[in-house]
Write a protein that holds these residues in place. Structure first.
Motif, PDB file in Angstrom:
ATOM      1  N   HIS A  50       0.851  -1.188   0.000  1.00  0.00           N
ATOM      2  CA  HIS A  50       0.000   0.000   0.000  1.00  0.00           C
ATOM      3  C   HIS A  50       0.887   1.238   0.000  1.00  0.00           C
ATOM      4  N   CYS A  51       0.592   2.159  -0.909  1.00  0.00           N
ATOM      5  CA  CYS A  51       1.458   3.320  -1.106  1.00  0.00           C
ATOM      6  C   CYS A  51       0.659   4.619  -1.100  1.00  0.00           C
ATOM      7  N   LYS A  52       1.364   5.688  -0.769  1.00  0.00           N
ATOM      8  CA  LYS A  52       0.838   7.040  -0.864  1.00  0.00           C
ATOM      9  C   LYS A  52       1.530   7.720  -2.045  1.00  0.00           C
ATOM     10  N   VAL A  53       0.752   8.374  -2.879  1.00  0.00           N
ATOM     11  CA  VAL A  53       1.314   9.049  -4.049  1.00  0.00           C
ATOM     12  C   VAL A  53       1.975  10.353  -3.606  1.00  0.00           C
ATOM     13  N   ILE A  54       3.262  10.475  -3.849  1.00  0.00           N
ATOM     14  CA  ILE A  54       4.006  11.699  -3.533  1.00  0.00           C
ATOM     15  C   ILE A  54       4.036  12.628  -4.739  1.00  0.00           C
ATOM     16  N   VAL A  55       4.372  12.065  -5.891  1.00  0.00           N
ATOM     17  CA  VAL A  55       4.347  12.807  -7.162  1.00  0.00           C
ATOM     18  C   VAL A  55       3.523  11.984  -8.135  1.00  0.00           C
ATOM     19  N   GLY A  56       2.394  12.511  -8.557  1.00  0.00           N
ATOM     20  CA  GLY A  56       1.506  11.769  -9.440  1.00  0.00           C
ATOM     21  C   GLY A  56       1.700  12.114 -10.900  1.00  0.00           C
ATOM     22  N   GLY A  57       0.954  11.425 -11.740  1.00  0.00           N
ATOM     23  CA  GLY A  57       1.024  11.659 -13.174  1.00  0.00           C
ATOM     24  C   GLY A  57       0.305  10.561 -13.908  1.00  0.00           C
ATOM     25  N   ARG A  58       0.202  10.725 -15.218  1.00  0.00           N
ATOM     26  CA  ARG A  58      -0.448   9.707 -16.045  1.00  0.00           C
ATOM     27  C   ARG A  58       0.412   8.454 -16.093  1.00  0.00           C
ATOM     28  N   LEU A  59      -0.211   7.310 -15.938  1.00  0.00           N
ATOM     29  CA  LEU A  59       0.512   6.045 -15.918  1.00  0.00           C
ATOM     30  C   LEU A  59      -0.164   5.068 -16.858  1.00  0.00           C
ATOM     31  N   ARG A  60       0.535   4.695 -17.911  1.00  0.00           N
ATOM     32  CA  ARG A  60       0.025   3.704 -18.847  1.00  0.00           C
ATOM     33  C   ARG A  60       0.561   2.324 -18.481  1.00  0.00           C
TER      34      ARG A  60
END
Length: 232
Positions: A21-31
């Motif tokens: 289980h993770c917390k998003v620190i830097v997000g973005g589009r993920l293919r």
């Protein structure tokens, strides 16, 4: 954890039996089919697996000229691939050793000594993963040292990851990408990624490299006549 060449950064909050289980620190589009990096962590996974052995059989059946080996960390990884090729009767198949971790970089002299037992052989500077694994600020230094070591070993180098990506994908390169493309002339090969403008990008890169080749031999300046007065 880092995804997609470090563009997406996650922080692990808890680990269960089969889940992280993770917390998003830097997000973005993920293919789909994007890489995962865990810098500083040795997963103990071999760079040559049973699945790779099956892929080699497929490669042999379809007449490829060379195979690349990802995440090479030690001479043992290269020996495993060489042994599998020998078992398949493909000892003359080319090998491209991809350097994309700190451990692979530290072991590069030993890796080259083993790789040189099998020709043809080349090295790919996989700069996307290498930057994430070693730190963005160290990438320029590491790729320079890889070029030096491979030149000493007379092994060709592939300069890879995000070459002229802005032009290939969006139709316009950045200034930094132009400089990067010029620097790739010190390697034997520059690798482009896919994009809707890839044909234009190939011609664009060819023009840069053909001009840079008159200025440099690898990292040695030719001291040719400057073209300042010829620029119209």
């Amino acid at each position: 954890l880092f995804l997609n060449d470090g563009y997406v950064e996650l922080e692990v909050s808890r680990v269960e039996a089969t889940e992280v289980h993770c917390k998003v620190i830097v997000g973005g589009r993920l293919r789909s089919r994007k890489g995962l990096n865990l810098p500083g962590i040795d997963l103990g996974i071999s760079a040559f697996t049973d699945h790779d052995r099956e892929c080699l059989k497929f490669a042999m059946e379809n007449g490829v000229d060379a195979v690349s080996q990802s995440f090479v960390k030690s001479p043992r990884d290269v020996k495993a691939l060489q042994g599998a090729l020998a078992d398949l009767g493909a000892g003359n198949l080319g090998i491209i050793v991809k350097i994309e971790t700190k451990k692979g970089f530290r072991n590069l002299p030993e890796i080259l000594l083993v790789a040189m037992r099998h020709f043809p052989v080349g090295v790919m500077i996989a700069r996307g993963d290498l930057a994430v694994e070693a730190g963005w600020e160290r990438l320029a230094e590491l790729q320079e040292e890889i070029l030096w070591l491979c030149e000493a070993a007379h092994i060709p180098v592939i300069w890879a990851t995000q070459m002229l990506e802005g032009l290939a994908k969006r139709g316009a390169p950045s200034r930094a990408e132009i400089t990067d493309a010029a620097a790739s002339s010190r390697a034997e090969c520059a690798m482009l990624n896919k994009g809707p403008n890839i044909v234009e990008t190939v011609h664009f890169l060819s023009g840069i490299l053909s001009r840079m080749d008159t200025h440099l031999v690898k990292r040695k300046a030719m001291l040719r006549r400057l073209a300042v007065s010829d620029l119209k």
